[in-house]
Design a protein around this motif. Structure first.
Motif, PDB file in Angstrom:
ATOM      1  N   LEU A  25       0.737  -1.395   0.103  1.00 50.34           N
ATOM      2  CA  LEU A  25       0.186  -0.049  -0.085  1.00 50.34           C
ATOM      3  C   LEU A  25       0.836   1.418  -0.025  1.00 50.34           C
ATOM      4  O   LEU A  25       1.788   1.174   0.262  1.00 50.34           O
ATOM      5  N   ASP A  26       0.459   2.255  -0.593  1.00 53.69           N
ATOM      6  CA  ASP A  26       1.028   3.758  -0.368  1.00 53.69           C
ATOM      7  C   ASP A  26       0.782   4.385   1.263  1.00 53.69           C
ATOM      8  O   ASP A  26       0.220   3.500   1.950  1.00 53.69           O
ATOM      9  N   HIS A  27       1.279   5.449   1.246  1.00 52.44           N
ATOM     10  CA  HIS A  27       1.229   5.867   2.705  1.00 52.44           C
ATOM     11  C   HIS A  27      -0.169   6.043   3.203  1.00 52.44           C
ATOM     12  O   HIS A  27      -0.438   5.795   4.455  1.00 52.44           O
ATOM     13  N   ARG A  28      -1.012   6.481   2.379  1.00 56.14           N
ATOM     14  CA  ARG A  28      -2.369   6.753   2.934  1.00 56.14           C
ATOM     15  C   ARG A  28      -3.305   5.274   2.920  1.00 56.14           C
ATOM     16  O   ARG A  28      -3.804   5.092   4.110  1.00 56.14           O
ATOM     17  N   GLY A  29      -2.842   4.330   2.092  1.00 52.42           N
ATOM     18  CA  GLY A  29      -3.404   2.875   2.443  1.00 52.42           C
ATOM     19  C   GLY A  29      -2.874   2.409   3.615  1.00 52.42           C
ATOM     20  O   GLY A  29      -3.662   1.697   4.294  1.00 52.42           O
ATOM     21  N   ARG A  30      -1.673   2.453   3.963  1.00 52.35           N
ATOM     22  CA  ARG A  30      -1.017   2.068   5.289  1.00 52.35           C
ATOM     23  C   ARG A  30      -1.628   2.573   6.372  1.00 52.35           C
ATOM     24  O   ARG A  30      -2.146   2.053   7.251  1.00 52.35           O
ATOM     25  N   THR A  31      -1.712   3.770   6.193  1.00 55.50           N
ATOM     26  CA  THR A  31      -2.345   4.754   7.300  1.00 55.50           C
ATOM     27  C   THR A  31      -3.912   4.285   7.611  1.00 55.50           C
ATOM     28  O   THR A  31      -4.132   3.665   8.882  1.00 55.50           O
ATOM     29  N   ALA A  32      -4.510   4.123   6.679  1.00 56.85           N
ATOM     30  CA  ALA A  32      -5.917   3.522   6.951  1.00 56.85           C
ATOM     31  C   ALA A  32      -6.045   2.030   7.194  1.00 56.85           C
ATOM     32  O   ALA A  32      -6.758   1.622   8.125  1.00 56.85           O
ATOM     33  N   ALA A  33      -5.157   1.200   6.740  1.00 61.77           N
ATOM     34  CA  ALA A  33      -5.075  -0.122   6.937  1.00 61.77           C
ATOM     35  C   ALA A  33      -4.688  -0.437   8.464  1.00 61.77           C
ATOM     36  O   ALA A  33      -5.369  -1.106   9.257  1.00 61.77           O
ATOM     37  N   ASN A  34      -3.720   0.599   8.853  1.00 57.78           N
ATOM     38  CA  ASN A  34      -3.154   0.221  10.419  1.00 57.78           C
ATOM     39  C   ASN A  34      -4.459   0.780  11.220  1.00 57.78           C
ATOM     40  O   ASN A  34      -4.501  -0.022  12.348  1.00 57.78           O
ATOM     41  N   ALA A  35      -4.885   1.809  11.113  1.00 57.64           N
ATOM     42  CA  ALA A  35      -6.106   2.274  12.061  1.00 57.64           C
ATOM     43  C   ALA A  35      -7.110   1.306  11.932  1.00 57.64           C
ATOM     44  O   ALA A  35      -7.699   1.138  13.204  1.00 57.64           O
ATOM     45  N   VAL A  36      -7.564   0.850  10.818  1.00 57.48           N
ATOM     46  CA  VAL A  36      -8.607  -0.298  10.885  1.00 57.48           C
ATOM     47  C   VAL A  36      -8.233  -1.526  11.630  1.00 57.48           C
ATOM     48  O   VAL A  36      -8.960  -2.211  12.454  1.00 57.48           O
ATOM     49  N   ALA A  37      -7.132  -2.028  11.428  1.00 55.22           N
ATOM     50  CA  ALA A  37      -6.553  -3.227  12.150  1.00 55.22           C
ATOM     51  C   ALA A  37      -6.525  -2.937  13.604  1.00 55.22           C
ATOM     52  O   ALA A  37      -6.814  -4.033  14.263  1.00 55.22           O
ATOM     53  N   ALA A  38      -5.885  -1.975  14.007  1.00 56.55           N
ATOM     54  CA  ALA A  38      -5.784  -1.528  15.418  1.00 56.55           C
ATOM     55  C   ALA A  38      -7.144  -1.589  16.134  1.00 56.55           C
ATOM     56  O   ALA A  38      -7.417  -2.024  17.278  1.00 56.55           O
ATOM     57  N   THR A  39      -8.091  -0.919  15.648  1.00 62.64           N
ATOM     58  CA  THR A  39      -9.556  -0.829  15.927  1.00 62.64           C
ATOM     59  C   THR A  39     -10.150  -2.073  16.360  1.00 62.64           C
ATOM     60  O   THR A  39     -10.663  -2.566  17.170  1.00 62.64           O
ATOM     61  N   GLY A  40      -9.935  -2.665  15.139  1.00 65.34           N
ATOM     62  CA  GLY A  40     -10.499  -4.291  15.062  1.00 65.34           C
ATOM     63  C   GLY A  40      -9.840  -5.006  16.349  1.00 65.34           C
ATOM     64  O   GLY A  40     -10.481  -5.907  16.923  1.00 65.34           O
ATOM     65  N   TYR A  41      -8.452  -5.069  16.419  1.00 62.93           N
ATOM     66  CA  TYR A  41      -7.827  -5.643  17.197  1.00 62.93           C
ATOM     67  C   TYR A  41      -8.219  -5.351  18.841  1.00 62.93           C
ATOM     68  O   TYR A  41      -8.205  -6.427  19.739  1.00 62.93           O
ATOM     69  N   ALA A  42      -8.387  -3.934  18.974  1.00 62.71           N
ATOM     70  CA  ALA A  42      -8.875  -3.498  20.328  1.00 62.71           C
ATOM     71  C   ALA A  42     -10.425  -4.098  20.730  1.00 62.71           C
ATOM     72  O   ALA A  42     -10.501  -4.418  21.923  1.00 62.71           O
ATOM     73  N   LEU A 102      -1.711  13.811   9.886  1.00 62.45           N
ATOM     74  CA  LEU A 102      -2.487  12.472   9.555  1.00 62.45           C
ATOM     75  C   LEU A 102      -1.641  11.273   9.692  1.00 62.45           C
ATOM     76  O   LEU A 102      -2.255  10.294  10.461  1.00 62.45           O
ATOM     77  N   HIS A 103      -0.709  11.156   8.855  1.00 61.75           N
ATOM     78  CA  HIS A 103      -0.065   9.623   9.065  1.00 61.75           C
ATOM     79  C   HIS A 103       0.601   9.317  10.533  1.00 61.75           C
ATOM     80  O   HIS A 103       0.641   8.182  10.847  1.00 61.75           O
ATOM     81  N   ILE A 104       1.486  10.224  11.102  1.00 58.93           N
ATOM     82  CA  ILE A 104       2.000   9.834  12.234  1.00 58.93           C
ATOM     83  C   ILE A 104       0.996   9.901  13.380  1.00 58.93           C
ATOM     84  O   ILE A 104       0.786   8.997  13.954  1.00 58.93           O
ATOM     85  N   PRO A 105       0.064  10.581  13.430  1.00 57.06           N
ATOM     86  CA  PRO A 105      -0.840  10.338  14.628  1.00 57.06           C
ATOM     87  C   PRO A 105      -1.733   9.243  14.508  1.00 57.06           C
ATOM     88  O   PRO A 105      -2.142   8.493  15.447  1.00 57.06           O
ATOM     89  N   LEU A 106      -2.336   9.190  13.046  1.00 58.06           N
ATOM     90  CA  LEU A 106      -3.036   8.047  13.010  1.00 58.06           C
ATOM     91  C   LEU A 106      -2.569   6.866  12.715  1.00 58.06           C
ATOM     92  O   LEU A 106      -2.809   5.639  13.184  1.00 58.06           O
ATOM     93  N   GLY A 107      -1.641   6.796  11.535  1.00 56.79           N
ATOM     94  CA  GLY A 107      -1.110   5.402  11.217  1.00 56.79           C
ATOM     95  C   GLY A 107       0.050   4.962  12.124  1.00 56.79           C
ATOM     96  O   GLY A 107       0.447   3.678  12.214  1.00 56.79           O
ATOM     97  N   THR A 108       0.650   5.848  12.968  1.00 54.90           N
ATOM     98  CA  THR A 108       1.771   5.452  13.765  1.00 54.90           C
ATOM     99  C   THR A 108       1.063   5.443  15.196  1.00 54.90           C
ATOM    100  O   THR A 108       1.138   4.485  15.736  1.00 54.90           O
ATOM    101  N   VAL A 109       0.847   6.741  15.806  1.00 52.05           N
ATOM    102  CA  VAL A 109       0.531   6.515  17.033  1.00 52.05           C
ATOM    103  C   VAL A 109      -0.703   6.164  17.574  1.00 52.05           C
ATOM    104  O   VAL A 109      -0.716   5.270  18.501  1.00 52.05           O
ATOM    105  N   TYR A 110      -2.022   6.316  17.033  1.00 49.69           N
ATOM    106  CA  TYR A 110      -2.964   5.867  17.459  1.00 49.69           C
ATOM    107  C   TYR A 110      -2.856   4.080  17.213  1.00 49.69           C
ATOM    108  O   TYR A 110      -3.462   3.508  18.164  1.00 49.69           O
ATOM    109  N   THR A 111      -2.355   3.797  16.107  1.00 51.09           N
ATOM    110  CA  THR A 111      -2.280   2.239  16.067  1.00 51.09           C
ATOM    111  C   THR A 111      -1.623   1.663  17.127  1.00 51.09           C
ATOM    112  O   THR A 111      -1.847   0.705  17.517  1.00 51.09           O
TER     113      THR A 111
END
Length: 200
Positions: A25-42, A102-111
Motif C-alpha cells: 500500500l502507499d502511505h495513505r493506504g497503510r495509514t488507513a489499514a493500520n487504523a482499521v486493524a488496530a481498532t479491530g484488534y482492540a 495525519l500519518h504520524i498521529p493516525l497510522g503510527t501513534v493511534y495504531t
C-alpha cells in the motif's frame, strides 16, 4: 486463556512484519489499514485505552512539551542540526502537514498506542503481573519494528532494543495514568518532531 495471550502478542507482529508489507500500500493506504486493524484488534481483545482521561492528557502534554524543548535545544547545536538535515526523508512523497497531522498521529501513534498500551499491556499485566507484563509488552513493541527497520536499512537489533526501551517508558506512562493518551502525546511529539526537524 494462554492461547488468547499468544494470539494477542502474535497477531500484531504478523500484521506489521508480514501481512501489511505484502499489501504493498502507499502511505495513505497503510495509514488507513493500520487504523482499521488496530481498532479491530482492540475490539477483539477488549482494549481499554481510556483516551479521554484528564490525568492522561495532562501528563501526556507535559511529556510532549519536554520532547519539544529537547528538539529545540538540539537544533541549536550545529552538529546536531547538520545530522538532522542529512537524515533520509522516509515519506518524501507526502507533504509535511499531511505527514505530521495525519500519518504520524493516525497510522503510527493511534495504531501503536491502541494495540500495545491500550490493549496488549493491560492483558499481559492481568495475566503475568505488572513487571513481567511490562517486559513482554515492550519486547513485542520492539519486535513490531523488525520489518520497518529492514525496509529502511536500519540496524534491526538496535531498532528493536531502542523501540523496546521506548515501549517500557510509554507503558509506564499508561500504567501511571491508566490512559493511553499519556504515552500517545509524547510518542507523537517524538515522531513529528523528528520529521519536522529533518525537513525544516
Amino acid at each position: 486463556m494462554r492461547i488468547r495471550v499468544v494470539a494477542a502478542v502474535g497477531l500484531p507482529l504478523l500484521w506489521n512484519n508480514w501481512l501489511l508489507p505484502r499489501l504493498a500500500l502507499d502511505h495513505r493506504g497503510r495509514t488507513a489499514a493500520n487504523a482499521v486493524a488496530a481498532t479491530g484488534y482492540a475490539l477483539v481483545f477488549r482494549g481499554r485505552p481510556n483516551w479521554l482521561s484528564g490525568p492522561g492528557t495532562r501528563i501526556g502534554l507535559g511529556c510532549a512539551a519536554v520532547v519539544a524543548a529537547a528538539y529545540t535545544a538540539a537544533v541549536a547545536v550545529p552538529a546536531v542540526r547538520r545530522s538532522l538535515a542529512g537524515a533520509e526523508d522516509r515519506a518524501a512523497d507526502v507533504g509535511t502537514l499531511e505527514w505530521v497531522a495525519l500519518h504520524i498521529p493516525l497510522g503510527t501513534v493511534y495504531t501503536e498506542e491502541l494495540i500495545f498500551r491500550g490493549t496488549l499491556d493491560p492483558l499481559l499485566d492481568t495475566e503475568f503481573g505488572t513487571c513481567a507484563g511490562a517486559l513482554l509488552g515492550s519486547a513485542a513493541f520492539g519486535l513490531w519494528h523488525v520489518f520497518p527497520a529492514r525496509a529502511a536499512g536500519d540496524n534491526i537489533l538496535v531498532t528493536v532494543v531502542f523501540t523496546g526501551a521506548a515501549g517500557l517508558v510509554f507503558g509506564a506512562l499508561r500504567r501511571w495514568t491508566s490512559s493511553a493518551t499519556a504515552p500517545a502525546l509524547p510518542h507523537w511529539a517524538v515522531n513529528a518532531g523528528g520529521a519536522l526537524m529533518s525537513r525544516l
